[in-house]
Design an enzyme around this catalytic site. Sequence first.
Site, PDB file in Angstrom:
ATOM      1  N   GLU A   1       0.851  -1.198   0.000  1.00 13.01           N
ATOM      2  CA  GLU A   1       0.000   0.000   0.000  1.00 13.01           C
ATOM      3  C   GLU A   1       0.883   1.244   0.000  1.00 13.01           C
ATOM      4  OE1 GLU A   1      -3.364  -0.465   2.920  1.00 13.01           O
ATOM      5  OE2 GLU A   1      -2.302  -2.352   3.282  1.00 13.01           O
TER       6      GLU A   1
ATOM      7  N   LYS B   1       0.634   4.298   2.830  1.00 17.60           N
ATOM      8  CA  LYS B   1       0.749   4.116   4.274  1.00 17.60           C
ATOM      9  C   LYS B   1       1.868   5.010   4.801  1.00 17.60           C
ATOM     10  CE  LYS B   1       0.066   0.460   6.525  1.00 17.60           C
ATOM     11  NZ  LYS B   1       0.225  -0.867   7.170  1.00 17.60           N
TER      12      LYS B   1
ATOM     13  N   GLU C   1       6.458  -0.122   6.070  1.00 18.32           N
ATOM     14  CA  GLU C   1       5.008  -0.036   6.207  1.00 18.32           C
ATOM     15  C   GLU C   1       4.287  -0.188   4.875  1.00 18.32           C
ATOM     16  OE1 GLU C   1       2.980   0.138   8.992  1.00 18.32           O
ATOM     17  OE2 GLU C   1       4.880  -0.491   9.865  1.00 18.32           O
TER      18      GLU C   1
END
Length: 446
Positions: A313, A316, A322
Amino acid sequence: MAPPTLSPLLLLVLLQLATAAYSIGVNYGTLGDNLPPPAAVANFLKTRTVIDHVKIFDVNPQILQAFANTGISVAVTSPNGDIPVLATSVDVARQWVVSHIRPFHPQTRISYVLVGSEVLHWADPATIRKLVPAMRNLHSALLAEGITDIKVTTAHSLAILRSSIPPSAGRFRPGYAKHILGPLLKFLQETRNPFMVNPYPYFGYNPKALNYAIFKRNRGLYDRFTRLTYTNQFDALLDAVYSAMKALGPYGDVEIAIGETGWPSVCDGWDACSVANARAYNGGLIRHLAQGKGTPLMPNRRFETFIFALFNENQKPGPIAERNWGLFRPDFTPVYEAGIFRNGQQPAPVQPAQNPVNNGQKWCVPKADATNEALQANINYVCSQGVDCKPIQPGGLCYAPNNLKALATYAMNAYYQANGRHDYNCDFSHSGVITSVNPSHDNCRI
């Protein structure tokens, strides 16, 4: 004599056998501006993978609609901010159920309502005190609506533990144990719902014990109190939670579920993160769960488990890791093979439409009106995704210090080519466009 090693082909076969015997869940996060639509995600999971349950971090109606009649169950989450309101009364909780659950159930198999996410870790004291009342109200609200097949629980980070080594000495933090976790476990015991935790061996990574963390052969951890030896950190963390539950009260019969666990494939300046380690952890986890042996303190137990996460993602916040927990890239190509494809199949590559110019070759370039901010964001994103950006760094053949558009052109096209030349890999938040004109220039061959 050195221990025998498994060939990649044999390992893949074993992984496929494991997933055939055990269902796999995954966390489906949506903090990305390049993710496929929910309907495409649902179809991909249903037709290509053995994943049969997903967990989302909200009650997104598009996702719930997309998974209708797929046979894939969905665990939804009421945000932490909803907890004080849900705690006020059953009537208020019932209104929440009517708004967020009733329109989709039972066509969409909603398996859980998770009340908040890691509330004891992140929320303020007032919200924490209202957690169990909110859970009780939601449970009563579901029953009042005639819904009896949805479980109510909440997922905890392992910051709830004061101690976890050795596993038999696992204990909850005193500030939470009596007033929050005791009533919570009592509620779960009464309603036969699981205590959900998020064990991440990655966050306790010790370079000297990497194999222990990622399910590779190791010397193990010996618990002198139980005389049991642990060969992986995942089991040790679960048994620490189990020990803490039993130490708090007669809660050993409450099931344990895994809300999140996984391993990132990329991070910044830390050798723990790699595709190899992520593959070893998630692949080893799947094999381990499929055996159904449980843990040393909980033999033969099965644990419903959601791997974190489905996609990388790109929006993030925080460090690079992350944004790199995904099993898949946004175009559905695997970051690595963890053994979750149905019958060993791989996603069929999408062939680009042929263009009569340049033998059908196509390139991804910035749109003429793309802003400098968008171009720089595209460069940052591509270079964080494992694409080789050395050619556009100082000294590289495509380095153009005063030409941001040229740098972005190289980066965007490199990402487009590396990910299968799908048209949607050239979207870049609507700042990219496909062209049949080769954008190479000077000594920079694109």
